[in-house]
Structures are given as C-alpha cells and as structure tokens.
Enzyme design. Structure first.
Site, mmCIF file in Angstrom:
data_model
loop_
_atom_site.group_PDB
_atom_site.id
_atom_site.type_symbol
_atom_site.label_atom_id
_atom_site.label_comp_id
_atom_site.label_asym_id
_atom_site.label_seq_id
_atom_site.Cartn_x
_atom_site.Cartn_y
_atom_site.Cartn_z
ATOM 1 N N CYS A 75 46.060 14.817 53.046
ATOM 2 C CA CYS A 75 46.486 14.570 54.663
ATOM 3 C C CYS A 75 46.481 13.179 55.184
ATOM 4 O O CYS A 75 46.923 12.675 55.758
ATOM 5 C CB CYS A 75 45.924 15.566 55.432
ATOM 6 S SG CYS A 75 46.219 17.181 55.045
ATOM 7 N N ALA A 129 43.466 28.612 48.290
ATOM 8 C CA ALA A 129 44.898 28.461 47.796
ATOM 9 C C ALA A 129 45.264 29.324 46.480
ATOM 10 O O ALA A 129 44.323 29.211 45.616
ATOM 11 C CB ALA A 129 45.377 27.171 47.759
ATOM 12 N N LYS A 180 39.218 32.064 51.654
ATOM 13 C CA LYS A 180 40.528 32.425 51.136
ATOM 14 C C LYS A 180 41.201 31.337 50.643
ATOM 15 O O LYS A 180 41.684 30.290 51.519
ATOM 16 C CB LYS A 180 41.475 33.051 52.140
ATOM 17 C CG LYS A 180 42.723 33.674 51.651
ATOM 18 C CD LYS A 180 43.655 32.536 51.337
ATOM 19 C CE LYS A 180 44.950 33.251 50.858
ATOM 20 N NZ LYS A 180 45.997 32.193 50.222
ATOM 21 N N GLU A 202 42.226 21.468 60.259
ATOM 22 C CA GLU A 202 42.726 19.955 59.729
ATOM 23 C C GLU A 202 44.051 20.145 59.148
ATOM 24 O O GLU A 202 44.165 20.742 57.863
ATOM 25 C CB GLU A 202 41.577 19.620 58.811
ATOM 26 C CG GLU A 202 41.654 18.155 58.440
ATOM 27 C CD GLU A 202 42.269 17.814 57.372
ATOM 28 O OE1 GLU A 202 43.448 17.323 57.556
ATOM 29 O OE2 GLU A 202 41.750 17.849 56.161
ATOM 30 N N LEU A 203 45.143 19.571 59.508
ATOM 31 C CA LEU A 203 46.459 19.832 59.187
ATOM 32 C C LEU A 203 46.881 18.542 58.599
ATOM 33 O O LEU A 203 46.029 17.687 58.194
ATOM 34 C CB LEU A 203 47.220 20.405 60.530
ATOM 35 C CG LEU A 203 46.399 21.521 61.311
ATOM 36 C CD1 LEU A 203 47.197 21.952 62.565
ATOM 37 C CD2 LEU A 203 46.267 22.695 60.221
ATOM 38 N N GLU A 226 55.864 14.108 56.921
ATOM 39 C CA GLU A 226 54.621 14.192 56.177
ATOM 40 C C GLU A 226 55.220 14.054 54.709
ATOM 41 O O GLU A 226 56.041 14.544 54.410
ATOM 42 C CB GLU A 226 53.643 15.179 56.325
ATOM 43 C CG GLU A 226 52.631 14.875 55.507
ATOM 44 C CD GLU A 226 51.380 15.869 55.759
ATOM 45 O OE1 GLU A 226 50.191 15.651 55.367
ATOM 46 O OE2 GLU A 226 51.844 16.965 56.156
ATOM 47 N N TRP A 255 44.720 23.445 48.130
ATOM 48 C CA TRP A 255 44.526 23.259 46.550
ATOM 49 C C TRP A 255 44.261 21.679 46.105
ATOM 50 O O TRP A 255 43.766 21.392 45.176
ATOM 51 C CB TRP A 255 45.934 23.537 45.831
ATOM 52 C CG TRP A 255 47.156 23.064 46.451
ATOM 53 C CD1 TRP A 255 47.776 24.059 47.299
ATOM 54 C CD2 TRP A 255 47.804 21.775 46.347
ATOM 55 N NE1 TRP A 255 48.867 23.138 47.759
ATOM 56 C CE2 TRP A 255 48.772 21.815 47.134
ATOM 57 C CE3 TRP A 255 47.479 20.778 45.683
ATOM 58 C CZ2 TRP A 255 49.757 20.655 47.427
ATOM 59 C CZ3 TRP A 255 48.021 19.562 45.923
ATOM 60 C CH2 TRP A 255 49.304 19.601 46.493
ATOM 61 N N ASN A 256 44.800 20.886 47.042
ATOM 62 C CA ASN A 256 44.573 19.268 46.733
ATOM 63 C C ASN A 256 43.184 18.990 46.440
ATOM 64 O O ASN A 256 42.993 17.958 45.804
ATOM 65 C CB ASN A 256 45.436 18.673 47.768
ATOM 66 C CG ASN A 256 44.858 18.653 49.076
ATOM 67 O OD1 ASN A 256 43.912 19.476 49.602
ATOM 68 N ND2 ASN A 256 44.948 17.763 50.131
#
Length: 455
Positions: free
Chosen positions: A260, A154, A152, A226-227, A357, A128-129
């Site tokens: 991130c 958020a 798919k 990408e985490l 994080e 969503w960011n």
C-alpha cells in the site's frame, strides 16, 4: 478448502480445511476466556513475553523467510528483513508499552485520571503481502495492551498464519489468547457480530474495507482500517536526482510493488523530468527478476496470477490512453507469476496508472510544470496513505509536506512504517492508526476516573 500456491512455480504447496462452526465457536470462546484473565495482568508482566516472541522469531528467521517466499514470492532477502522487523516491533513494545499504558493525570482537573484499559478480543483481517509483519505490527501492541486476538489471514498464506499461532504460544502467552481461523469470507460478518469480538482491524483493499466497515458499524464495533494507496513521490527541480532516483527504485519495486505504501506516482517537475527518468531507468535496469529463493534476485513474482493480469491490464490501458512505455510491459514466458519492472512516462490524470492503485512492479512518471502543480497532482487522488517529497531545501520540504493529503509525508526519504510513530491513512486509505503510542491505544478504552474529596 484453503490452498497455498508457490507463485514462482504455480505449484500447490498445501491444502487446509476451513474450520467448522463448532471449531470457530471453540476458538472464540478460548480467546474470550484467556483475555478475561490476561487483561488483569500488570502491563509490565504482559510486556515481558514480547522479548520471548522476538527471540523465537530470530531463532527461526531463516525458516520463516523461506516460508514467506514460498507462499507469496517475496525475494528471500526481503523476507528475512521482514522477520527481523517483526522482532524489532516486539522489542519496542516490550520496552515502551508499560509507560504508554500508564494512568495519565488530567492537569486541569484535580482528582481526574485517564486509564487505558483493553477492549477485549480483536478480529484481525490481514493481507498476504507481508504475511508476518502485517500481523505482528498489530499483535504486539494489542497483546501488550491486554487484548486477545483472532486472526483471519489471507487465504494464500495459511502456513504463515499457523507459524505465528505456534510462536505466540511457545513464547508463553496464554493458550488461545491468539488464535488463527481458516474461514471463508462469507463467515466474517457473523464473527464480527459475535459478542466475544470487541473490535476489528483490517489491512487490505478499499473495497473489502468498505464491506468490513459496514459489518462492524452495524455491530457497533471499533475499527481500524489500513486500505489502499496511490502514494506520490514528488521530485522538485532542486532535488538530489541521483539520490532520489536510487531510492525511487526501492520505493516502487520492493515486494514487487505489492504494498500500500510503495511509491506509485512519480510526480516530477518538468525541468528535471528527463534527467530523473533516465536515472530511474538505469536503476530499474539493475533489478534482477527471477527465483525469489536466490539471494541475488531483487524482483520476484507477483503473489497470484490474477494480480499479474491486473497490473498488465492497467499498464496496457495506460498506454492505450497515451502513456509512453519506457521499459517492461511484456509478460514473460514460463512458469510462475512473473512480471518485469515496468515504467510508463507522460502519465496524466484520467489514465489508469494515475487514477487507480498500482499494485505490482509498474511505475508512472507524471510531469508537473512547477512545485504548486506537483502538489496539486499529488492530492488528485481518492487515496491518502503516504507521500514523499524530494528537495535540498528541507524547510521548504517541511512546508510543502503540510499541503499534501496523507497520513504520513517523508521528506528526502521513502515512506515506511516504523514501530515508533503512528501509521495510517485518510480518505479512501482508511482511518485509525497502527504503531506508536497512538496505535497502542486504538484498542483501549480511555476511561476517565474522577475522584472528588470525600469531605
């Protein structure tokens, strides 16, 4: 039921029913059929549709920015810039995709050629960011490469998902080639396993990434992940402190710290730590927390109430462990999910603000004895997405950049994604790349074609 809530007010804006199994199957089938024809279109004919998409994004920039702001709270100026970045991404791949996808002769083997062919329909699980950018940075190269895509998104940005689906269709891409799905998380494993899905790309938390990676691995599907990140912002003793502190404010507090690749840990040589911190605090004091629809606002609310609770808990646990609160750290009264720009100093390994994080508007100052300790502290994390180093000696900066474990290291600049260069991480920040030529080719089959002399 999927609902979108205005983070600035807590008001529910819209509700949507999830798609039924029949609707999911129909969308997968349309995407597969559309992609089966789309893949045979020449690359230059596929790419020509991207400028149309860019033009539509620009034509609706103001409305799309308002939509982003209403769904996830991004200040309107940042939301407008996000839409423009999506358009620029489309322009880039429109110009460069055909050359990137051209057959490549193998110099050492006469008669051998590498061809880059699409994999099929890719499932994109997006956060969503950056409701438009996260999708478009994958989608533009994927479509240009001949793939189809199922989104798919958020659950808190459903209207952004619908807007993108509409714009792609209006740009002239084949009907169903890109489709949105409203589904619950429990449905995702079955979609990944479906034979019509050829690969999976995910941007999100490390925990969700591990789950999706397991599901895709079981199905033997290609993945790009990408985490999370805990990006270090390393300030050496010879840095331009005024410039470093100015950029530090943007690097940490853009999008209310919900990225991130926001700088998270500000690792500063001890001899200049006080001077840098005072400059950093002065910049933080100039941020304006408020209504994200107001062009003067530079710090909006967090996207959800649980995110605000999480960042406050992290700050309070760090203080309890010995960190010094320099500014912020108090949840304001009133509606919305607001949290002030916060700075904690004297953070050390073992504290929450160092080890975890930090996904919100809180910054951590970590003091290092010298450059070698600064690099060691930068690497003392399970993440490896981005990093930046600040020094007037750019040759030294380039050398030190090679010692940092990250997918990207910027010298005298904040970390940012750019369509022209690959983007991605290592360690628990994921694997694979988006953007650039490498990102373009992630969801292609690199096929070796070798032709021997008929005689």
């Amino acid at each position: 039921m999927i609902a979108t809530i205005n983070p600035a007010t807590g008001e529910t804006l819209a509700r949507f029913d999830v798609h039924s199994p029949t609707e999911i199957d129909a969308r997968l089938e349309r995407a597969a059929r559309a992609q089966a024809a789309w893949r045979w279109q020449p690359a230059d004919e596929r790419a020509v549709l991207l400028p149309r998409l860019a033009a539509l994004l620009r034509a609706e920039k103001d409305a799309l920015a308002v939509l982003i702001t209403s769904e996830m709270g991004k200040p309107i100026a940042e939301a407008t810039a996000e839409v423009e970045k999506c358009a620029l991404n489309c322009d880039f791949y429109a110009e460069h995709a055909p050359a990137m996808l051209a057959d490549a002769p193998v110099a050492a083997v006469p008669g051998a050629t590498l061809a880059f062919e699409p994999l099929g329909v890719i499932l994109a699980i997006m956060p969503w960011n950056y409701p438009l950018w996260q999708v478009v940075r994958f989608l533009a190269p994927a479509l240009a490469a001949g793939n189809g895509a199922i989104l798919k998104h958020a659950a808190n940005v459903p209207q952004s998902a619908l807007a993108l689906e509409r714009l792609v269709t209006e740009a002239g891409f084949p009907d169903g080639l890109f489709a949105n799905l409203f589904v619950e998380p429990a449905e995702i494993a079955g979609i990944i396993a479906d034979q019509r899905i050829a690969g999976v790309t995910l941007t999100g938390s490390t925990e969700v990434g591990a789950i999706v990676a397991g599901q895709a691995g079981t199905a033997l599907k290609k993945q790009v992940l990408e985490l999370g990140g805990s990006d270090p912002f390393v300030v050496l003793a010879d840095a331009d402190l005024d410039r470093a502190a100015q950029v530090a404010v943007t690097a940490r507090f853009t999008n209310a710290g919900q990225s991130c690749v926001n700088a998270k840990r500000f690792i500063v040589e001890a001899s200049v730590a006080d001077a840098f911190t005072e400059r950093f605090l002065a910049g933080i004091a100039e941020l304006r927390l408020g209504d994200p629809r107001d062009p003067a606002t530079t710090l909006g609310p967090l996207a959800r109430g649980n995110l605000r609770a999480a960042i406050d808990d992290q700050v309070q646990r760090s203080i309890a462990s010995g960190a010094e609160l320099r500014t912020g750290g108090i949840i304001p009264d009133g509606a919305g999910f607001y949290y002030p720009a916060t700075l904690v100093d004297h953070v050390t390994p073992g504290m929450a603000a160092f080890d975890e994080e930090t996904f919100g508007p809180a910054a951590a100052i970590v003091r290092a004895a010298d450059a070698d300790e600064a690099i060691a502290l930068a690497n003392r994390t399970s993440f490896g997405l981005g990093a930046s180093i600040w020094t007037v000696d750019t040759d030294r900066g380039r050398t030190l950049a090679r010692r940092i474990d990250a997918g990207a290291v910027f010298v005298n600049a904040m970390v940012a994604s750019d369509p022209r260069v690959p983007f991605g991480g290592i360690k628990r920040s994921g694997y694979g790349r988006e953007l650039g030529e490498a990102g373009m080719k992630e969801f292609t089959n690199m096929k070796t074609i070798r032709v021997a002399d008929a005689a």
